[in-house]
Write an enzyme that holds these catalytic residues in place. Structure first.
Site, mmCIF file in Angstrom:
data_model
loop_
_atom_site.group_PDB
_atom_site.id
_atom_site.type_symbol
_atom_site.label_atom_id
_atom_site.label_comp_id
_atom_site.label_asym_id
_atom_site.label_seq_id
_atom_site.Cartn_x
_atom_site.Cartn_y
_atom_site.Cartn_z
ATOM 1 N N CYS A 276 0.855 -1.194 0.000
ATOM 2 C CA CYS A 276 0.000 0.000 0.000
ATOM 3 C C CYS A 276 0.887 1.238 0.000
ATOM 4 O O CYS A 276 2.075 1.171 0.215
ATOM 5 C CB CYS A 276 -0.854 -0.014 1.257
ATOM 6 S SG CYS A 276 -1.725 -1.563 1.467
ATOM 7 N N ARG B 280 2.126 1.796 -7.052
ATOM 8 C CA ARG B 280 2.108 0.608 -6.189
ATOM 9 C C ARG B 280 0.745 -0.080 -6.259
ATOM 10 O O ARG B 280 0.525 -1.091 -5.619
ATOM 11 C CB ARG B 280 2.406 0.992 -4.739
ATOM 12 C CG ARG B 280 3.781 1.596 -4.537
ATOM 13 C CD ARG B 280 3.887 2.300 -3.190
ATOM 14 N NE ARG B 280 3.846 1.371 -2.082
ATOM 15 C CZ ARG B 280 4.930 0.846 -1.500
ATOM 16 N NH1 ARG B 280 6.119 1.153 -1.970
ATOM 17 N NH2 ARG B 280 4.836 0.020 -0.508
ATOM 18 N N TRP C 122 -3.816 -1.672 -1.134
ATOM 19 C CA TRP C 122 -3.777 -2.819 -2.052
ATOM 20 C C TRP C 122 -4.285 -3.970 -1.197
ATOM 21 O O TRP C 122 -3.562 -4.489 -0.344
ATOM 22 C CB TRP C 122 -2.358 -3.072 -2.545
ATOM 23 C CG TRP C 122 -2.198 -4.325 -3.333
ATOM 24 C CD1 TRP C 122 -1.825 -5.559 -2.880
ATOM 25 C CD2 TRP C 122 -2.431 -4.495 -4.733
ATOM 26 N NE1 TRP C 122 -1.813 -6.464 -3.902
ATOM 27 C CE2 TRP C 122 -2.171 -5.856 -5.041
ATOM 28 C CE3 TRP C 122 -2.828 -3.646 -5.747
ATOM 29 C CZ2 TRP C 122 -2.305 -6.372 -6.337
ATOM 30 C CZ3 TRP C 122 -2.954 -4.159 -7.034
ATOM 31 C CH2 TRP C 122 -2.699 -5.493 -7.307
ATOM 32 N N ASN D 218 0.713 -0.799 6.103
ATOM 33 C CA ASN D 218 1.051 -1.580 4.903
ATOM 34 C C ASN D 218 1.680 -2.867 5.399
ATOM 35 O O ASN D 218 2.635 -2.842 6.168
ATOM 36 C CB ASN D 218 2.054 -0.802 4.031
ATOM 37 C CG ASN D 218 2.525 -1.654 2.862
ATOM 38 O OD1 ASN D 218 1.819 -2.561 2.428
ATOM 39 N ND2 ASN D 218 3.732 -1.385 2.371
ATOM 40 N N GLY D 219 1.118 -4.028 5.003
ATOM 41 C CA GLY D 219 1.691 -5.306 5.433
ATOM 42 C C GLY D 219 0.571 -6.274 5.802
ATOM 43 O O GLY D 219 -0.587 -6.092 5.420
ATOM 44 N N GLU E 29 8.240 -21.827 -18.645
ATOM 45 C CA GLU E 29 8.151 -20.434 -18.149
ATOM 46 C C GLU E 29 9.379 -19.647 -18.596
ATOM 47 O O GLU E 29 9.262 -18.498 -19.027
ATOM 48 C CB GLU E 29 8.007 -20.433 -16.627
ATOM 49 C CG GLU E 29 8.018 -19.059 -15.994
ATOM 50 C CD GLU E 29 6.980 -18.085 -16.562
ATOM 51 O OE1 GLU E 29 6.051 -18.516 -17.273
ATOM 52 O OE2 GLU E 29 7.122 -16.889 -16.327
ATOM 53 N N LYS F 205 9.249 -16.142 -20.842
ATOM 54 C CA LYS F 205 9.892 -14.903 -20.366
ATOM 55 C C LYS F 205 10.811 -14.341 -21.447
ATOM 56 O O LYS F 205 10.775 -13.169 -21.757
ATOM 57 C CB LYS F 205 10.712 -15.177 -19.097
ATOM 58 C CG LYS F 205 9.917 -15.298 -17.840
ATOM 59 C CD LYS F 205 9.406 -13.988 -17.294
ATOM 60 C CE LYS F 205 7.978 -13.643 -17.529
ATOM 61 N NZ LYS F 205 6.896 -14.531 -17.503
ATOM 62 N N GLU G 27 8.770 -13.097 -24.652
ATOM 63 C CA GLU G 27 7.838 -11.966 -24.552
ATOM 64 C C GLU G 27 8.542 -10.641 -24.286
ATOM 65 O O GLU G 27 7.974 -9.593 -24.557
ATOM 66 C CB GLU G 27 6.761 -12.226 -23.498
ATOM 67 C CG GLU G 27 7.239 -12.271 -22.068
ATOM 68 C CD GLU G 27 6.064 -12.395 -21.099
ATOM 69 O OE1 GLU G 27 4.982 -11.851 -21.365
ATOM 70 O OE2 GLU G 27 6.236 -13.055 -20.070
ATOM 71 N N HIS H 289 13.049 -36.462 -31.273
ATOM 72 C CA HIS H 289 11.899 -36.803 -32.127
ATOM 73 C C HIS H 289 11.580 -35.680 -33.100
ATOM 74 O O HIS H 289 10.436 -35.544 -33.550
ATOM 75 C CB HIS H 289 10.694 -37.136 -31.238
ATOM 76 C CG HIS H 289 10.942 -38.315 -30.358
ATOM 77 N ND1 HIS H 289 11.005 -39.611 -30.808
ATOM 78 C CD2 HIS H 289 11.233 -38.382 -29.032
ATOM 79 C CE1 HIS H 289 11.291 -40.426 -29.819
ATOM 80 N NE2 HIS H 289 11.427 -39.708 -28.713
ATOM 81 N N LYS I 268 -0.938 -6.221 -19.728
ATOM 82 C CA LYS I 268 -0.709 -6.844 -18.426
ATOM 83 C C LYS I 268 -1.848 -7.796 -18.070
ATOM 84 O O LYS I 268 -1.624 -8.844 -17.496
ATOM 85 C CB LYS I 268 -0.579 -5.777 -17.334
ATOM 86 C CG LYS I 268 -0.296 -6.342 -15.942
ATOM 87 C CD LYS I 268 0.965 -7.160 -15.916
ATOM 88 C CE LYS I 268 1.181 -7.887 -14.607
ATOM 89 N NZ LYS I 268 2.297 -8.875 -14.687
HETATM 90 C C1 AGP Z 1 3.202 -13.491 -18.279
HETATM 91 O O1 AGP Z 1 4.531 -13.013 -18.287
HETATM 92 C C2 AGP Z 1 2.370 -12.871 -19.355
HETATM 93 N N1 AGP Z 1 2.354 -11.473 -19.233
HETATM 94 C C3 AGP Z 1 1.005 -13.501 -19.543
HETATM 95 O O2 AGP Z 1 1.250 -14.770 -20.085
HETATM 96 C C4 AGP Z 1 0.120 -13.713 -18.268
HETATM 97 O O3 AGP Z 1 0.714 -14.662 -17.430
HETATM 98 C C5 AGP Z 1 -1.241 -14.243 -18.718
HETATM 99 O O4 AGP Z 1 -1.854 -13.263 -19.532
HETATM 100 C C6 AGP Z 1 -2.174 -14.602 -17.554
HETATM 101 O O5 AGP Z 1 -2.446 -13.451 -16.811
HETATM 102 P P1 AGP Z 1 -3.163 -13.631 -15.369
HETATM 103 O O6 AGP Z 1 -2.222 -14.415 -14.538
HETATM 104 O O7 AGP Z 1 -3.391 -12.245 -14.892
HETATM 105 O O8 AGP Z 1 -4.442 -14.384 -15.611
#
Ligand code: AGP
Length: 608
Positions: free
Chosen positions: A2, A27, A74, A100-101, A481, A485, A488, A504, A603
């Site tokens: 927060c 934040r 938050w 905050n916490g 993962e 990373k 993207e 394969h 996001k």
């Molecule tokens: C993750 O780095 C990406 N930005 C994206 O794949 C994200 O994980 C995905 O859109 C799911 O989002 P969410 O966890 O908010 O549902």
């Protein structure tokens, strides 16, 4: 995470508070409030929604008061509502607190205070604080706060104001940041430096267990025993934009480095004294759990990759079949779900359209739904039957990092909770895993303190066109993962492959110099993984192996080895992903990419 601001000085406090909160809005928050001391009385103005709405409501209001506190929330405990917004006050309106916490033992404190006759108005953990101040008040807010700190467990940055001590603010800090801004004829408290920059660049950074008291002329720091502490003045060199990132170049790097805190926070209040996992949020009885014949985990992107780890862990510990699905597939494939299924939806934002639709499909088919999400009051949180929140704090960068590792912690907690309820693993094994869970935060910090080798590999391969991530078992889930990373944020074509599957077909793409990141953290699969490393080495690939300390055989086959601290093999994903996040970050920076806002991405994908 927060936003907190406190002010006492020569200026009218309200504009300083609102301006300070606005500088903390990165934040993230879902409600906001201020408390002003005016003519000996405390006036509180607070409401759900954005800060701008509160500012609008107070626009033009003449506020004579020159002392006050403010907060942007938050939410962790209690939905974003007017009543749950901070500041919170005691019964008599003599004390107000912003915080905050997470107060881990708030439920037992609340019960005790209720028995003592206190009246609560919110569902937050924070509200126990002003009532504790009221209970212990001895005429001095600072010594009172020392008594309060002895009673509470958890993380806090808190600021208290009392009408009995006008023009004086007192603050305390444990695990949540708090700075003291030092001005001329004015002093400040803030949860982060951007809030004080328009007024001063001189500050004290409070350490854990410390308190501070400020008046217009004076700022004093005390230790937890009440002894004065002298602290050198910290001269802030950052500009505002950099200060929002805590001095890091990007939000993504800041959030990678926030992971030790996010891991610790997501465990808070969920481990009983005797070492058992205690998830009050999952109100499924043992009988209901015994009725579960299959678990479905569905999510998108990084959250889906967390679900892949969850599959391995749940099947290992709970011995129930687990099916994982990308939410956009799940919602259209008529999944074979019924009342004997348990569905887990994972979503950092809690607003991803495909994941929300998958949740609704699961509920339509009659299955209980557990949500693992980072946003209190989000759509997925509201519509799920049970919610296990990650407490990673707001994640600003599009590329998810701390939310992913916090999701893993939530999945481990869920698996141990179910295993305990169903008796599928011996209690001693469960306790041993809990002990290891608690150590992950420090081990993650050790990795973050040793970024050098990863940065070096990243810079020497930032020009590559393709990259491959390989692994077996849990390492394959983490490879997925790592690959996302890199893709993207650096726009390099990256693929994750089950190491045993390369021969394969995909092996045809392995040519001289192609970087291959080989995850080798699973002892029982190490020999097989190393033979796959030899396969790609035979095609002159450049191999960076991600191993666990104590695996010297890896050095013999890889070009470079980065070793993560040893931990239980089931828990290595939490640590193994961190070097991959850093690798992606440094390669993206070297390529001049927009790390926090990569092209084409958002996001939170709230559309199909
Ligand atoms: C993750 O780095 C990406 N930005 C994206 O794949 C994200 O994980 C995905 O859109 C799911 O989002 P969410 O966890 O908010 O549902």
């Amino acid at each position: 995470m927060c936003g907190i601001i406190g002010y006492t000085g020569f200026r009218p406090a309200l504009p300083v508070l609102l301006d300070g909160l606005a500088r903390l809005e990165y934040r993230g928050y879902d409600s906001a409030g201020v408390a002003l001391l005016e003519n000996g009385q405390i006036q509180i103005y607070k409401q759900a929604g954005k800060l701008a709405a509160l500012a609008q409501r107070l626009n033009g209001r003449q506020c004579a008061g020159t002392t006050g506190i403010g907060h942007t929330r938050w939410a962790t405990h209690g939905r974003p509502t007017d009543l749950n917004a901070h500041p919170h006050s005691d019964c008599g309106g003599r004390f107000v607190v912003v915080h905050n916490g997470i107060i881990e033992n708030y439920l037992s404190l609340r019960e005790w205070l209720l028995a003592e006759g206190h009246v609560f108005s919110s569902e937050t953990d924070t509200e126990v604080l002003p009532h504790l101040v009221e209970h212990f008040y001895d005429g001095d807010l600072a010594s009172t706060l020392i008594r309060v700190m002895e009673k509470i467990k958890g993380s806090y940055a808190l600021v208290a104001l009392s009408k009995l001590e006008p023009e004086r603010l007192v603050a305390a800090r444990q695990d949540s940041p708090l700075v003291v801004g030092l001005g001329r004829e004015e002093n400040f408290f803030a949860s982060d430096i951007p809030a004080i920059l328009p007024y001063t660049r001189s500050a004290h950074i409070l350490a854990d267990g410390e308190l501070a008291a400020i008046t217009r002329e004076n700022a004093a720091i005390f230790d937890h025993a009440g002894k004065r502490v002298s602290r050198p003045v910290f001269a802030v060199k950052w500009e505002a934009a950099q200060a929002e990132k805590g001095g890091y170049a990007h939000f993504m790097l800041k959030e990678i480095h926030e992971q030790p805190r996010a891991l610790k926070d997501t465990l808070r209040g969920r481990l009983a004294e005797d070492g058992r996992v205690e998830l009050k949020e999952i109100a499924l009885s043992a009988d209901e759990l015994k009725n579960v014949h299959k678990i479905f985990i569905t999510a998108c992107g990084t959250a889906y990759h967390a679900g892949l780890v969850g599959k391995y862990v749940l099947e290992k510990l709970v011995r129930i079949p687990v099916e994982t699905d990308i939410a956009s597939e799940f919602r259209y494939r008529q999944p074979l779900i019924d009342r004997r299924s348990l569905v887990v939806i994972i979503s950092q934002s809690g607003e991803t359209a495909d994941s929300l639709a998958a949740l609704r499909e699961a509920k339509r088919l009659g299955a209980p739904v557990i949500a693992i999400t980072n946003v209190v009051g989000s759509s997925i949180a509201r519509e799920a039957d049970h919610v296990l929140y990650t407490w990673a704090g707001p994640e600003i960068a599009v590329a998810s990092t701390k939310a992913y590792t916090a999701q893993l912690i939530a999945l481990y907690l869920l698996a141990l909770h179910l295993a305990d309820a169903l008796g599928t693993i011996p209690a001693k094994d469960s306790r041993a895993l809990v002990e290891e869970l608690k150590s992950l935060s420090a081990r993650a910090q050790a990795i973050l303190d040793n970024c050098g080798p990863i940065k070096e590999f990243a810079l020497s391969h930032a020009g590559c066109k393709d990259a491959f991530f390989i692994g077996r078992g849990l390492d394959y889930a983490v490879a997925m993962e790592g690959s996302l990373k890199l893709k993207e944020i650096s726009y390099i074509h990256a693929e994750a492959y089950a190491a045993g599957e390369l021969k394969h077909g995909t092996l045809a793409l392995i040519v001289a110099g192609v970087p291959v990141i080989a995850l080798a953290t699973q002892p029982h699969l190490l020999e097989k993984t190393l033979s796959n490393v030899k396969e790609v080495k035979a095609r002159d690939a450049t191999v960076l192996a991600l191993a666990t300390e104590g695996m010297p055989e890896v050095d013999k086959v890889a070009d470079q080895v980065y070793s993560i601290p040893a931990t239980h093999p089931l828990l290595t994903p939490v640590l193994a992903v961190i070097p991959l996040q850093l690798l992606a970050y440094y390669m993206a920076v070297a390529r001049g990419c927009d790390v926090d806002q990569p092209r084409n991405l958002a996001k939170s994908v709230t559309v199909e």
